[in-house]
Design an enzyme around this catalytic site. Structure first.
Site, PDB file in Angstrom:
ATOM      1  N   CYS A  99       2.745  -7.352  14.878  1.00  0.00           N
ATOM      2  CA  CYS A  99       4.119  -6.825  14.951  1.00  0.00           C
ATOM      3  C   CYS A  99       5.145  -7.944  14.987  1.00  0.00           C
ATOM      4  O   CYS A  99       6.336  -7.689  14.848  1.00  0.00           O
ATOM      5  CB  CYS A  99       4.314  -5.985  16.215  1.00  0.00           C
ATOM      6  N   HIS A 119      -2.465  -2.814  15.693  1.00  0.00           N
ATOM      7  CA  HIS A 119      -3.120  -3.983  15.085  1.00  0.00           C
ATOM      8  C   HIS A 119      -4.437  -4.364  15.748  1.00  0.00           C
ATOM      9  O   HIS A 119      -4.751  -3.877  16.835  1.00  0.00           O
ATOM     10  CB  HIS A 119      -2.150  -5.181  15.086  1.00  0.00           C
ATOM     11  N   HIS A 173       4.171   1.330   2.102  1.00  0.00           N
ATOM     12  CA  HIS A 173       5.325   0.569   1.605  1.00  0.00           C
ATOM     13  C   HIS A 173       5.941   1.274   0.400  1.00  0.00           C
ATOM     14  O   HIS A 173       7.154   1.385   0.287  1.00  0.00           O
ATOM     15  CB  HIS A 173       4.903  -0.840   1.155  1.00  0.00           C
ATOM     16  N   LYS A 202      -7.302  -1.626   6.603  1.00  0.00           N
ATOM     17  CA  LYS A 202      -8.159  -2.382   5.694  1.00  0.00           C
ATOM     18  C   LYS A 202      -9.606  -2.342   6.161  1.00  0.00           C
ATOM     19  O   LYS A 202     -10.521  -2.195   5.378  1.00  0.00           O
ATOM     20  CB  LYS A 202      -7.694  -3.839   5.651  1.00  0.00           C
ATOM     21  N   CYS A 228      -2.442  -3.686  21.243  1.00  0.00           N
ATOM     22  CA  CYS A 228      -1.439  -3.041  20.398  1.00  0.00           C
ATOM     23  C   CYS A 228      -2.129  -1.923  19.617  1.00  0.00           C
ATOM     24  O   CYS A 228      -3.138  -2.174  18.956  1.00  0.00           O
ATOM     25  CB  CYS A 228      -0.835  -4.069  19.434  1.00  0.00           C
ATOM     26  N   CYS A 265       2.120  -9.683  20.104  1.00  0.00           N
ATOM     27  CA  CYS A 265       1.278  -9.171  19.011  1.00  0.00           C
ATOM     28  C   CYS A 265       1.766  -9.828  17.734  1.00  0.00           C
ATOM     29  O   CYS A 265       2.905  -9.605  17.310  1.00  0.00           O
ATOM     30  CB  CYS A 265       1.375  -7.658  18.889  1.00  0.00           C
ATOM     31  N   HIS A 305       0.850  -1.187   0.000  1.00  0.00           N
ATOM     32  CA  HIS A 305       0.000   0.000   0.000  1.00  0.00           C
ATOM     33  C   HIS A 305       0.880   1.230   0.000  1.00  0.00           C
ATOM     34  O   HIS A 305       2.107   1.128  -0.054  1.00  0.00           O
ATOM     35  CB  HIS A 305      -1.020  -0.023   1.143  1.00  0.00           C
ATOM     36  N   LYS A 315      -6.278   6.678  10.940  1.00  0.00           N
ATOM     37  CA  LYS A 315      -5.290   5.669  10.605  1.00  0.00           C
ATOM     38  C   LYS A 315      -5.756   4.926   9.340  1.00  0.00           C
ATOM     39  O   LYS A 315      -6.943   4.696   9.179  1.00  0.00           O
ATOM     40  CB  LYS A 315      -5.236   4.689  11.791  1.00  0.00           C
TER      41      LYS A 315
END
Ligand code: MSP
Length: 486
Positions: free
Chosen positions: A129, A146, A21, A297, A143, A126, A18, A294
């Protein structure tokens, strides 16, 4: 010749790329291109992190063989980097045979040095991570990065690396800038975390849990913790390529989420291995969606790199990523903002400037012989001029957002220059022609400065003026026609 080794993180195979990256990879590509242009011998690597629980679980969920899954994903990622015109020298995959062998050698060395021991450990893990979390890293027990179902309490009997033996040495080296952690706000964060107790690092996983990774060389019932072998890619790359002369890396590029691993764990492992330390760790901020949310998805607000390329072209997208670079703080990315900047800076700014000067060159019969010989000027020479001192600083400090501001000002200055001189109505034709030549020479310099960011557009511009007979051109950047398809 000076060498320059630059890396991106190796991205987890279980996801498609995405905007986050692609931004890190584009920034690193720009710096790799820049360093090549100023005459350095460059090694630029990226790749996929293929092991670990998260990748394994995703393949399982799709009922695909894990190796087949990571093979397919690697093709997708490599294709994506081609679309972005990323000039990497090597795409590493951690299922690579030599990577595995070198990692095992390094681990054996640590074990023989007594830097590894076995112990029981209980903590909050997590899986997003791939990390045991400290209380301080959790928000209300979860976390912040996530989903809640990614967190669980685990009790394990694993091998541990004596991180605590090395963290104070690493702290000194960061303080003295022997390891340069930048930007400065990230350096401060790391140093303040280093003020707290640093615990030893669990570096293995029981195969009983999942069997997807590199085996611990002296204990076949465990695999090596995914982060440890992933970090080692930076070193195994130079072994795979037989280019050891490139070690240590000049800079590891990433975002803030994985800074701890790179500025503390990685140097500690290298110290224990008696290997030279990377010179710099550079961690930019995060992209959030427009409105500051944030990107995730589940919220459906993740920006796909393909959509960006469809809308703004490859070079346009690379430009926009630099413009919006979250250099020190997080920044927002979205089509509303990008549409505006693309239209203002590229369609109406640079694109229009090149079109109008090409037309003027045609009217005044200007040809390449009237212009400075752009092919004989190199970027290194150009950056020595005091006029471009600030640009040089932005490049060498990786301040790509500020760099765009400065270049935008240069473009604007040429536009203002042409408006003021108004060669089309100047009765003194010789003077008018001189002014057009002057404007084109400045455009050629700007194109050279922009080459690492927009390699295709820059060479297109240089080509427009590298002619016996310069003629009017069709627009360099297409106007955005609809608001659909965002
Ligand atoms: N596999 C590890 C890295 C191992 S490197 C030895 C990993 N992979 S990841 O796929 O999660 O990639 C993390 C990186 O992706 C970030 O450091 C950053 O480069 C990029 N980004 C992912 N999301 C991002 C944003 N929302 N904004 C900016 N960049 C972010 O961690």
């Amino acid at each position: 010749m000076d060498r320059f080794y630059i890396t991106t993180p190796i991205y987890y195979s279980n996801d498609v790329p995405h905007i986050g990256h692609s931004s890190t990879t584009v920034y690193a590509d720009i710096m790799a291109r820049f360093n090549r242009l100023v005459g350095k011998e460059v090694l630029f690597t990226t790749g996929n992190d293929e092991h670990g629980e998260k990748v394994y679980l995703t393949a399982q969920k799709g009922e695909v063989d894990t190796q087949k899954y990571v093979d397919d994903m690697a093709l997708k990622w490599e294709e994506m980097w081609k679309d972005f015109n990323i000039s990497y020298d090597f795409f590493v995959r951690t299922s690579n045979k030599t990577h595995k062998e070198v990692v095992q050698e390094l681990l054996t060395k640590l074990y023989n040095k007594n830097d590894i021991y076995k112990a029981k450990y209980k903590g909050i893990y997590c899986v997003g991570c791939e990390e045991f979390k400290t209380e301080r890293q959790l928000v209300n027990g979860f976390c912040p990065m996530h989903r809640k179902d990614q967190i669980s309490e685990r009790e394990v009997e694993n091998y541990f690396f004596k991180l605590s033996n090395y963290s104070s040495i690493v702290k000194n080296k960061i303080e003295s800038d022997e390891i340069k952690v930048s930007p400065d706000n990230k350096r401060k964060e790391i140093l303040s975390r280093l003020d707290e107790e640093v615990r030893d690092l669990s570096i293995s996983r029981e195969k009983e849990q999942f069997d997807w990774g590199i085996s611990i060389p002296w204990d076949n019932t465990h695999t090596i913790y995914v982060w440890v072998e992933a970090l080692m890619n930076y070193y195994t790359n130079v072994k795979i390529l037989k280019k050891e002369e490139f070690w240590p890396a000049n800079v590891h590029f990433m975002a803030k989420d994985i800074m701890w691993f790179h500025s503390v764990i990685w140097p500690s492992l290298l110290l224990a291995l008696d290997l030279p330390l990377p010179k710099q760790i550079f961690a930019h901020g995060f992209y959030n969606a427009e409105g500051g949310l944030k990107m995730s998805k589940s919220l459906g607000n993740v920006i796909s790199p393909q959509k960006l390329i469809e809308r703004y072209g490859v070079d346009g997208t690379r430009y926009l990523l630099c413009f919006s670079m979250p250099y020190e703080n997080d920044s927002e990315a979205g089509f509303n903002l990008f549409d505006k900047v693309y239209t203002a800076d590229l369609v109406n700014g640079l694109g229009n400037l090149v079109s109008r000067t090409a037309k003027l060159a045609e009217i005044f019969g200007i040809n390449a012989l009237n212009l400075r010989e752009i092919n004989s000027v190199d970027l290194k020479e150009l950056l020595k001029s005091s006029k471009y001192g600030e640009i040089e600083k932005c490049y060498s400090g990786y301040r790509l957002n500020q760099l765009i501001e400065k270049i935008e000002k240069l473009i604007n200055d040429v536009n203002v220059f042409i408006n003021e001189k108004a060669p089309w109505k100047d009765a003194d034709k010789t003077k008018a022609k001189e002014n057009v030549i002057n404007a084109i020479n400045q455009i050629l310099e700007i194109s050279l400065l922009l080459t690492p960011i927009m390699p295709s557009i820059s060479s297109k511009i240089i080509n427009v003026f590298d002619k016996n007979k310069i003629v009017a051109i069709s627009p360099l950047f297409e106007r955005i026609k609809t608001t659909e398809n965002k």
